[in-house]
Design a protein around this motif. Sequence first.
Motif, PDB file in Angstrom:
ATOM      1  N   GLN A  60       0.876  -1.127  -0.064  1.00 20.04           N
ATOM      2  CA  GLN A  60      -0.220   0.157   0.074  1.00 20.04           C
ATOM      3  C   GLN A  60       0.946   1.131  -0.210  1.00 20.04           C
ATOM      4  O   GLN A  60       0.580   2.362  -0.685  1.00 20.04           O
ATOM      5  CB  GLN A  60      -0.900  -0.077   1.333  1.00 20.04           C
ATOM      6  CG  GLN A  60      -1.883  -1.188   1.243  1.00 20.04           C
ATOM      7  CD  GLN A  60      -2.783  -1.187   2.521  1.00 20.04           C
ATOM      8  OE1 GLN A  60      -2.547  -1.018   3.454  1.00 20.04           O
ATOM      9  NE2 GLN A  60      -4.051  -1.812   2.075  1.00 20.04           N
ATOM     10  N   GLU A  61       1.970   1.142   0.856  1.00 19.18           N
ATOM     11  CA  GLU A  61       2.893   2.544   0.652  1.00 19.18           C
ATOM     12  C   GLU A  61       3.699   2.369  -0.594  1.00 19.18           C
ATOM     13  O   GLU A  61       3.954   3.580  -1.126  1.00 19.18           O
ATOM     14  CB  GLU A  61       3.961   2.258   1.852  1.00 19.18           C
ATOM     15  CG  GLU A  61       3.302   2.433   3.413  1.00 19.18           C
ATOM     16  CD  GLU A  61       4.373   2.229   4.367  1.00 19.18           C
ATOM     17  OE1 GLU A  61       3.870   2.368   5.507  1.00 19.18           O
ATOM     18  OE2 GLU A  61       5.741   1.927   4.327  1.00 19.18           O
ATOM     19  N   GLY A  62       3.906   1.253  -1.276  1.00 21.40           N
ATOM     20  CA  GLY A  62       4.465   1.328  -2.614  1.00 21.40           C
ATOM     21  C   GLY A  62       3.593   1.994  -3.592  1.00 21.40           C
ATOM     22  O   GLY A  62       3.924   2.816  -4.281  1.00 21.40           O
ATOM     23  N   ILE A  63       2.244   1.637  -3.607  1.00 15.13           N
ATOM     24  CA  ILE A  63       1.286   2.532  -4.392  1.00 15.13           C
ATOM     25  C   ILE A  63       1.363   4.251  -4.184  1.00 15.13           C
ATOM     26  O   ILE A  63       1.512   4.853  -5.205  1.00 15.13           O
ATOM     27  CB  ILE A  63      -0.073   2.000  -4.024  1.00 15.13           C
ATOM     28  CG1 ILE A  63      -0.291   0.593  -4.597  1.00 15.13           C
ATOM     29  CG2 ILE A  63      -1.209   2.886  -4.784  1.00 15.13           C
ATOM     30  CD1 ILE A  63      -1.785   0.042  -4.168  1.00 15.13           C
ATOM     31  N   LEU A  64       1.356   4.253  -2.880  1.00 14.62           N
ATOM     32  CA  LEU A  64       1.580   5.632  -2.687  1.00 14.62           C
ATOM     33  C   LEU A  64       2.772   6.414  -3.200  1.00 14.62           C
ATOM     34  O   LEU A  64       2.925   7.488  -3.846  1.00 14.62           O
ATOM     35  CB  LEU A  64       1.406   6.329  -1.115  1.00 14.62           C
ATOM     36  CG  LEU A  64       0.108   5.729  -0.517  1.00 14.62           C
ATOM     37  CD1 LEU A  64       0.191   6.056   0.899  1.00 14.62           C
ATOM     38  CD2 LEU A  64      -1.134   6.524  -1.167  1.00 14.62           C
ATOM     39  N   ARG A  65       3.840   5.799  -2.999  1.00 10.96           N
ATOM     40  CA  ARG A  65       5.261   6.077  -3.540  1.00 10.96           C
ATOM     41  C   ARG A  65       5.106   6.375  -5.054  1.00 10.96           C
ATOM     42  O   ARG A  65       6.312   6.922  -5.697  1.00 10.96           O
ATOM     43  CB  ARG A  65       6.304   5.218  -2.976  1.00 10.96           C
ATOM     44  CG  ARG A  65       6.418   5.219  -1.489  1.00 10.96           C
ATOM     45  CD  ARG A  65       7.758   4.522  -1.004  1.00 10.96           C
ATOM     46  NE  ARG A  65       7.662   4.678   0.519  1.00 10.96           N
ATOM     47  CZ  ARG A  65       7.459   3.542   1.155  1.00 10.96           C
ATOM     48  NH1 ARG A  65       7.295   2.464   0.554  1.00 10.96           N
ATOM     49  NH2 ARG A  65       7.411   3.806   2.565  1.00 10.96           N
ATOM     50  N   CYS A  66       4.521   5.636  -5.823  1.00 20.03           N
ATOM     51  CA  CYS A  66       4.379   5.777  -7.377  1.00 20.03           C
ATOM     52  C   CYS A  66       3.691   6.910  -7.634  1.00 20.03           C
ATOM     53  O   CYS A  66       3.599   7.372  -9.005  1.00 20.03           O
ATOM     54  CB  CYS A  66       3.496   4.591  -7.903  1.00 20.03           C
ATOM     55  SG  CYS A  66       4.352   2.978  -7.612  1.00 20.03           S
ATOM     56  N   HIS A  67       3.068   7.860  -6.798  1.00 18.50           N
ATOM     57  CA  HIS A  67       2.525   9.218  -6.927  1.00 18.50           C
ATOM     58  C   HIS A  67       3.420  10.291  -6.990  1.00 18.50           C
ATOM     59  O   HIS A  67       4.532  10.442  -6.190  1.00 18.50           O
ATOM     60  CB  HIS A  67       1.341   9.472  -5.959  1.00 18.50           C
ATOM     61  CG  HIS A  67       0.306   8.611  -6.085  1.00 18.50           C
ATOM     62  ND1 HIS A  67       0.261   7.182  -5.950  1.00 18.50           N
ATOM     63  CD2 HIS A  67      -0.995   8.828  -6.607  1.00 18.50           C
ATOM     64  CE1 HIS A  67      -1.176   6.914  -6.151  1.00 18.50           C
ATOM     65  NE2 HIS A  67      -1.781   7.675  -6.770  1.00 18.50           N
ATOM     66  N   PRO A  68       3.404  11.298  -8.133  1.00 20.73           N
ATOM     67  CA  PRO A  68       4.362  12.435  -8.038  1.00 20.73           C
ATOM     68  C   PRO A  68       3.953  13.445  -7.088  1.00 20.73           C
ATOM     69  O   PRO A  68       2.738  13.376  -6.621  1.00 20.73           O
ATOM     70  CB  PRO A  68       4.240  12.940  -9.418  1.00 20.73           C
ATOM     71  CG  PRO A  68       2.954  12.570  -9.837  1.00 20.73           C
ATOM     72  CD  PRO A  68       2.624  11.228  -9.035  1.00 20.73           C
ATOM     73  N   ASP A  69       4.547  14.179  -6.418  1.00 22.75           N
ATOM     74  CA  ASP A  69       4.336  15.417  -5.562  1.00 22.75           C
ATOM     75  C   ASP A  69       3.354  16.177  -6.408  1.00 22.75           C
ATOM     76  O   ASP A  69       3.339  16.265  -7.440  1.00 22.75           O
ATOM     77  CB  ASP A  69       5.473  16.035  -5.039  1.00 22.75           C
ATOM     78  CG  ASP A  69       6.472  15.479  -3.974  1.00 22.75           C
ATOM     79  OD1 ASP A  69       5.783  14.443  -3.578  1.00 22.75           O
ATOM     80  OD2 ASP A  69       7.364  16.053  -3.422  1.00 22.75           O
ATOM     81  N   LEU A  70       2.338  16.686  -5.671  1.00 22.68           N
ATOM     82  CA  LEU A  70       1.519  17.788  -6.192  1.00 22.68           C
ATOM     83  C   LEU A  70       2.765  19.016  -6.609  1.00 22.68           C
ATOM     84  O   LEU A  70       3.291  19.498  -5.562  1.00 22.68           O
ATOM     85  CB  LEU A  70       0.487  18.051  -5.364  1.00 22.68           C
ATOM     86  CG  LEU A  70      -0.709  17.030  -5.338  1.00 22.68           C
ATOM     87  CD1 LEU A  70      -1.715  17.419  -4.223  1.00 22.68           C
ATOM     88  CD2 LEU A  70      -1.473  16.849  -6.512  1.00 22.68           C
ATOM     89  N   ALA A  71       2.369  19.632  -7.513  1.00 25.01           N
ATOM     90  CA  ALA A  71       3.120  20.999  -8.020  1.00 25.01           C
ATOM     91  C   ALA A  71       4.636  20.560  -7.722  1.00 25.01           C
ATOM     92  O   ALA A  71       5.446  21.842  -7.436  1.00 25.01           O
ATOM     93  CB  ALA A  71       2.678  21.917  -7.241  1.00 25.01           C
ATOM     94  N   GLY A  72       4.946  19.481  -8.044  1.00 25.66           N
ATOM     95  CA  GLY A  72       6.543  19.068  -7.731  1.00 25.66           C
ATOM     96  C   GLY A  72       7.377  19.077  -8.925  1.00 25.66           C
ATOM     97  O   GLY A  72       7.036  19.726 -10.224  1.00 25.66           O
ATOM     98  N   ARG A  73       8.544  18.392  -8.857  1.00 27.33           N
ATOM     99  CA  ARG A  73       9.702  18.525 -10.000  1.00 27.33           C
ATOM    100  C   ARG A  73       8.874  18.040 -11.129  1.00 27.33           C
ATOM    101  O   ARG A  73       9.325  18.498 -12.424  1.00 27.33           O
ATOM    102  CB  ARG A  73      10.782  17.678  -9.499  1.00 27.33           C
ATOM    103  CG  ARG A  73      12.083  17.998 -10.241  1.00 27.33           C
ATOM    104  CD  ARG A  73      13.156  17.095  -9.525  1.00 27.33           C
ATOM    105  NE  ARG A  73      12.834  15.744  -9.874  1.00 27.33           N
ATOM    106  CZ  ARG A  73      13.189  14.797  -8.725  1.00 27.33           C
ATOM    107  NH1 ARG A  73      13.808  15.413  -7.655  1.00 27.33           N
ATOM    108  NH2 ARG A  73      12.721  13.610  -8.893  1.00 27.33           N
ATOM    109  N   GLU A  74       8.378  16.821 -11.157  1.00 27.88           N
ATOM    110  CA  GLU A  74       7.857  16.185 -12.505  1.00 27.88           C
ATOM    111  C   GLU A  74       6.902  17.182 -13.034  1.00 27.88           C
ATOM    112  O   GLU A  74       6.820  17.202 -14.188  1.00 27.88           O
ATOM    113  CB  GLU A  74       7.060  14.941 -12.141  1.00 27.88           C
ATOM    114  CG  GLU A  74       8.172  13.961 -11.520  1.00 27.88           C
ATOM    115  CD  GLU A  74       7.517  12.558 -11.437  1.00 27.88           C
ATOM    116  OE1 GLU A  74       7.285  12.024 -12.563  1.00 27.88           O
ATOM    117  OE2 GLU A  74       7.572  12.032 -10.466  1.00 27.88           O
ATOM    118  N   LEU A  75       6.137  17.946 -12.632  1.00 28.59           N
ATOM    119  CA  LEU A  75       5.131  18.959 -13.011  1.00 28.59           C
ATOM    120  C   LEU A  75       6.170  19.926 -13.816  1.00 28.59           C
ATOM    121  O   LEU A  75       6.057  20.355 -14.980  1.00 28.59           O
ATOM    122  CB  LEU A  75       4.301  19.610 -11.971  1.00 28.59           C
ATOM    123  CG  LEU A  75       3.400  20.657 -12.684  1.00 28.59           C
ATOM    124  CD1 LEU A  75       2.024  20.530 -11.633  1.00 28.59           C
ATOM    125  CD2 LEU A  75       3.928  22.110 -12.670  1.00 28.59           C
TER     126      LEU A  75
END
Length: 174
Positions: A60-75
Amino acid sequence: MDMEKVNSMDFGEFVDVFGNVVERCPLIAAAVWSQRPFSNSEDLEKHFFAFIDALPQSGQEGILRCHPDLAGRELQQGTLTAESRREQRGAGLMSLDAAERLRLAELNAQYRARFGFPFVLAARLSDRAAVPGELARRLQRPPAEELRTALGEVKKIGRLRLADLLGAAGLAGP
Ligand code: GUN
């Protein structure tokens, strides 16, 4: 898209279409495919959610870790998935000023340091004015409670993405 069409998809097509219902977790769609046929969209959604619920905490934590930060570097770098990009843009997170971006980056870093996974929020149900306050509020919560809340947000995101894919007719179901 109707359920007959969904139920007729081969494995590759199904994963292509539903692979990002849970952000960057096509494995979940791959597992859900084996559960076909689906009676309606609620049934399909139920299988996605049941897979998440059945995982051990590390998964379950792994699923969360697949999400990018909101308004983060990937954006900033333009490397978001199409879905995440649309959701973040819709919430106004692509038009933050420098001070707002910095504030969010600091809160995201604090959150990640405290819980070990990124802050996940169904951005389409929020907006740029509400996100920092919600992040600051959730930062204060006990870890076990916050894990449950974050997975609830993953499900909200997944429900909206499924509705986009299936359309209003799919949502109503037969
Ligand atoms: N809410 C909707 N999409 C996303 C996403 O990609 N990342 C995070 N952290 N929250 C989201």
